[in-house]
Scaffold this motif. Structure first.
Motif, PDB file in Angstrom:
ATOM      1  N   UNK A  92       0.863  -1.281   0.025  1.00  0.00           N
ATOM      2  CA  UNK A  92       0.012  -0.141   0.086  1.00  0.00           C
ATOM      3  C   UNK A  92       0.865   1.259   0.016  1.00  0.00           C
ATOM      4  N   UNK A  95      -1.306   4.967   1.557  1.00  0.00           N
ATOM      5  CA  UNK A  95      -2.757   4.772   2.182  1.00  0.00           C
ATOM      6  C   UNK A  95      -3.728   4.548   1.432  1.00  0.00           C
ATOM      7  N   UNK A  96      -3.453   4.924   0.069  1.00  0.00           N
ATOM      8  CA  UNK A  96      -4.709   4.722  -0.815  1.00  0.00           C
ATOM      9  C   UNK A  96      -4.529   3.555  -2.171  1.00  0.00           C
ATOM     10  N   UNK A  97      -3.344   3.273  -2.572  1.00  0.00           N
ATOM     11  CA  UNK A  97      -3.384   2.443  -3.586  1.00  0.00           C
ATOM     12  C   UNK A  97      -2.299   1.218  -3.285  1.00  0.00           C
ATOM     13  N   UNK A  98      -2.735   0.189  -4.072  1.00  0.00           N
ATOM     14  CA  UNK A  98      -1.708  -1.019  -3.987  1.00  0.00           C
ATOM     15  C   UNK A  98      -0.886  -0.957  -5.184  1.00  0.00           C
ATOM     16  N   UNK A 100       1.600  -3.361  -7.043  1.00  0.00           N
ATOM     17  CA  UNK A 100       2.049  -4.829  -7.207  1.00  0.00           C
ATOM     18  C   UNK A 100       3.318  -5.112  -7.824  1.00  0.00           C
TER      19      UNK A 100
ATOM     20  N   UNK B  56      -8.217   8.642  -6.990  1.00  0.00           N
ATOM     21  CA  UNK B  56      -6.840   8.354  -7.458  1.00  0.00           C
ATOM     22  C   UNK B  56      -7.090   8.338  -9.212  1.00  0.00           C
ATOM     23  N   UNK B  97     -11.013   3.703   1.856  1.00  0.00           N
ATOM     24  CA  UNK B  97      -9.759   3.967   1.062  1.00  0.00           C
ATOM     25  C   UNK B  97      -8.463   3.805   1.871  1.00  0.00           C
TER      26      UNK B  97
END
Lengths: 110, 113
Positions: A92, A95-98, A100, B56, B97
């Motif tokens: 993460x 705190x918002x997006x993963x 990979x 996002x 989120x």
């Protein structure tokens, strides 16, 4: 953007063998997730590791988080054909997006 | 019961066309995502919405326009499709989120000819 490197990219072994796949970064992870994606499906979360040195077990799967929280490993004991899939680590960010890694494609041959 | 569903599962279309793919989640989650997985299986986030608001937007060409009519739905419209848009598009949802577990749909396989 922090990059996650997974190794090996491809792994093909016989049923019953043991294997380990790795996820590495040059920076510290706040936490790390492992997903498995089967052909034709979306990724499914297997585990989240948070604490350096943490070890989590999920049946024949053992997940380890490095002491410095910059690497992680997934060990499978006595692999079975049902373990075949794409194994993805993810972190993460903000705190918002993963984000990979590129994944390890595992094939277990009967 | 399917938690995160996407339609269509397969989409084959000609270059230059406009197409939409749809996503619905019945988990009561606030946050939804679109990801693109390329031919090398690299999975990358495109958009995220929280309670119908865009939070996002990852350097995606403006030919891609997401829309969230309510927090259970997130659609993706693509204008002027290009060969490089061929990929598998995954929708995902999360309770919030704040780094919560994401639940992925089965994917939409888009092939642009």
């Amino acid at each position: 953007t922090q990059l996650l490197e997974q190794s090996p990219q491809f792994l093909s072994i016989q049923e019953g063998e043991n294997l380990t796949v790795y996820c590495n970064s040059s920076s510290v992870f706040s936490s790390l997730q492992w997903y498995r994606q089967e052909p034709g499906e979306g990724p499914v979360l297997l585990v989240t590791v948070v604490t350096g040195g943490e070890v989590k077990k999920l049946k024949r799967l053992t997940f380890q988080f490095g002491d410095a929280r910059k690497d992680s490993s997934l060990h499978i004991t006595a692999a079975q054909p049902g373990d075949t899939g794409l194994y993805l680590c993810a972190q993460t960010q903000g705190a918002q997006k993963l984000v990979f890694g590129q994944g390890t494609r595992l094939t277990i041959n009967p | 019961d399917t938690a995160v569903s996407q339609t269509p599962k397969y989409l084959v279309t000609q270059m230059g066309n406009d197409k939409s793919i749809k996503c619905e989640q019945n988990l009561g989650h606030d946050t939804m995502y679109w990801y693109k997985q390329d031919s090398k299986k690299f999975l990358k986030i495109m958009f995220s919405y929280n309670n119908k608001e865009l939070i996002i937007n990852e350097t995606v060409p403006n030919r891609f326009s997401p829309k969230s009519p309510d927090k259970a739905h997130l659609n993706l419209h693509i204008n002027s499709l290009e060969l490089g848009d061929s990929a598998v598009y995954f929708c995902a949802s999360a309770r919030s989120w704040r780094g919560e577990t994401q639940y992925f749909g089965p994917g939409t396989r888009l092939l642009v000819l």
